[in-house]
Each structure stands twice: as structure tokens, then as C-alpha cells.
Scaffold this active site. Structure first.
Site, PDB file in Angstrom:
ATOM      1  N   CYS A   8      30.829  29.735  75.544  1.00 21.17           N
ATOM      2  CA  CYS A   8      30.517  28.887  74.588  1.00 21.17           C
ATOM      3  C   CYS A   8      30.945  28.034  75.570  1.00 21.17           C
ATOM      4  O   CYS A   8      30.994  27.549  76.153  1.00 21.17           O
ATOM      5  CB  CYS A   8      31.355  29.072  72.791  1.00 21.17           C
ATOM      6  SG  CYS A   8      32.966  28.786  73.077  1.00 21.17           S
ATOM      7  N   ARG A  14      34.452  31.540  70.007  1.00 20.36           N
ATOM      8  CA  ARG A  14      33.536  31.846  70.003  1.00 20.36           C
ATOM      9  C   ARG A  14      34.610  32.678  71.499  1.00 20.36           C
ATOM     10  O   ARG A  14      34.188  34.024  71.245  1.00 20.36           O
ATOM     11  CB  ARG A  14      32.187  31.816  70.074  1.00 20.36           C
ATOM     12  CG  ARG A  14      31.803  31.420  69.181  1.00 20.36           C
ATOM     13  CD  ARG A  14      30.626  30.557  68.685  1.00 20.36           C
ATOM     14  NE  ARG A  14      30.428  29.344  69.543  1.00 20.36           N
ATOM     15  CZ  ARG A  14      28.935  29.122  69.963  1.00 20.36           C
ATOM     16  NH1 ARG A  14      27.847  29.965  69.476  1.00 20.36           N
ATOM     17  NH2 ARG A  14      28.549  27.713  70.719  1.00 20.36           N
ATOM     18  N   ASP A 114      27.859  28.850  65.347  1.00 21.71           N
ATOM     19  CA  ASP A 114      29.281  27.967  66.070  1.00 21.71           C
ATOM     20  C   ASP A 114      30.236  27.726  64.745  1.00 21.71           C
ATOM     21  O   ASP A 114      29.485  27.102  64.009  1.00 21.71           O
ATOM     22  CB  ASP A 114      28.749  26.780  66.890  1.00 21.71           C
ATOM     23  CG  ASP A 114      30.384  26.294  67.907  1.00 21.71           C
ATOM     24  OD1 ASP A 114      31.632  26.425  67.050  1.00 21.71           O
ATOM     25  OD2 ASP A 114      30.588  25.590  67.940  1.00 21.71           O
TER      26      ASP A 114
END
Length: 143
Positions: A8, A14, A114
Site C-alpha cells: 500500500c 492496509r 484507504d
């Protein structure tokens, strides 16, 4: 042994969660690592809200320390799983052709949003989505 690398932006939310979720789901036949495109949180623990979301799903993110992606990590991985299209595009721009064949989206056809800058519910929803996405990676290569 299959080797997966989740990526990420900062390796802060994440991708570390995907690492622990995939590790639990895929078992001993798969090794999973995670990294971020930027080193802003280098050597820092995961985001506290993601740690809490992981805990709610029975996963422990407390040992995680963020790291920036390296060419060695790309060499190591069989498959590199980007959390969103922007991360995938950046990876394609920095990767060699050999690495490029390893790249794909974690959810195959859509982004993992996100949760940064949002409340705890966004982190929980993100974690649930990533956890559900682990089924896409059971014994299957991107190639």
C-alpha cells in the site's frame, strides 16, 4: 512455498493487515510480507485504528513495523498485491518487466479504499474487505 507481498502507500494500514489476514488464511504453504511505497512510517507500528480493527477480527498487528518496498522484496515475491490502482500504477512505473508480471490488485478488479483520515468504522470496514479478499489468494498465482 508461495511468497506474497502486499503493498500500500505507507505500510501503515492496509498492507500490514492483509499480511496477517493472508498468513492466517493461507497457512504454512505461503509466506506473506508487506511494504509501502513511501517510508514515512518506516519502523513504526501499524495505525492504532487498524490495530484495533484487526483485534476485533481476531488478528494481532502489534508486532508490525512499517517498511518501504525494495527491489529485493520484489525479487523475493511470487506475486505482488497492490491495495489500489494508484499503488499498482506506481509499482508498474518502478518495476522491471520481470517484476511487472508479478503485479496485480489485491481484490483483482477493484481497490481496497484507504481508511486514513477517517474514523474507526472506516478501518473496520477496510479490514473486513481485506479479510474477505483472502479467499482470492488461496493457492492461486496472478499469472
Amino acid at each position: 512455498m508461495r511468497k506474497l507481498l502486499t503493498v500500500c502507500l505507507g505500510n501503515y494500514c492496509r498492507s500490514p493487515f492483509a499480511q496477517v489476514a493472508l498468513t492466517r488464511r493461507c497457512g504454512a504453504a505461503t509466506t506473506v510480507r508487506s511494504a509501502g511505497l513511501i517510508g514515512k512510517w518506516q519502523d513504526q507500528p501499524a495505525n492504532p485504528s487498524m490495530i484495533q480493527a484487526a483485534r476485533r477480527l481476531g488478528l494481532d498487528l502489534t508486532p508490525h513495523r512499517a517498511q518501504q518496498i525494495t527491489l529485493e522484496m520484489l525479487d523475493w515475491a511470487d506475486d505482488v498485491l497492490a491495495m489500489d490502482a494508484a499503488v499498482l500504477e506506481t509499482l508498474r512505473a518502478i518495476c522491471s518487466e520481470a517484476h511487472g508480471r508479478k503485479l496485480g490488485l489485491y481484490l483483482r478488479d477493484r481497490d481496497v479504499p484507504d481508511p486514513m483520515g477517517q474514523g474507526d468504522d472506516a478501518f473496520h470496514d477496510c479490514a473486513v474487505l481485506i479479510e474477505a479478499g483472502t479467499a482470492l489468494h488461496l493457492g492461486r498465482s496472478l499469472r
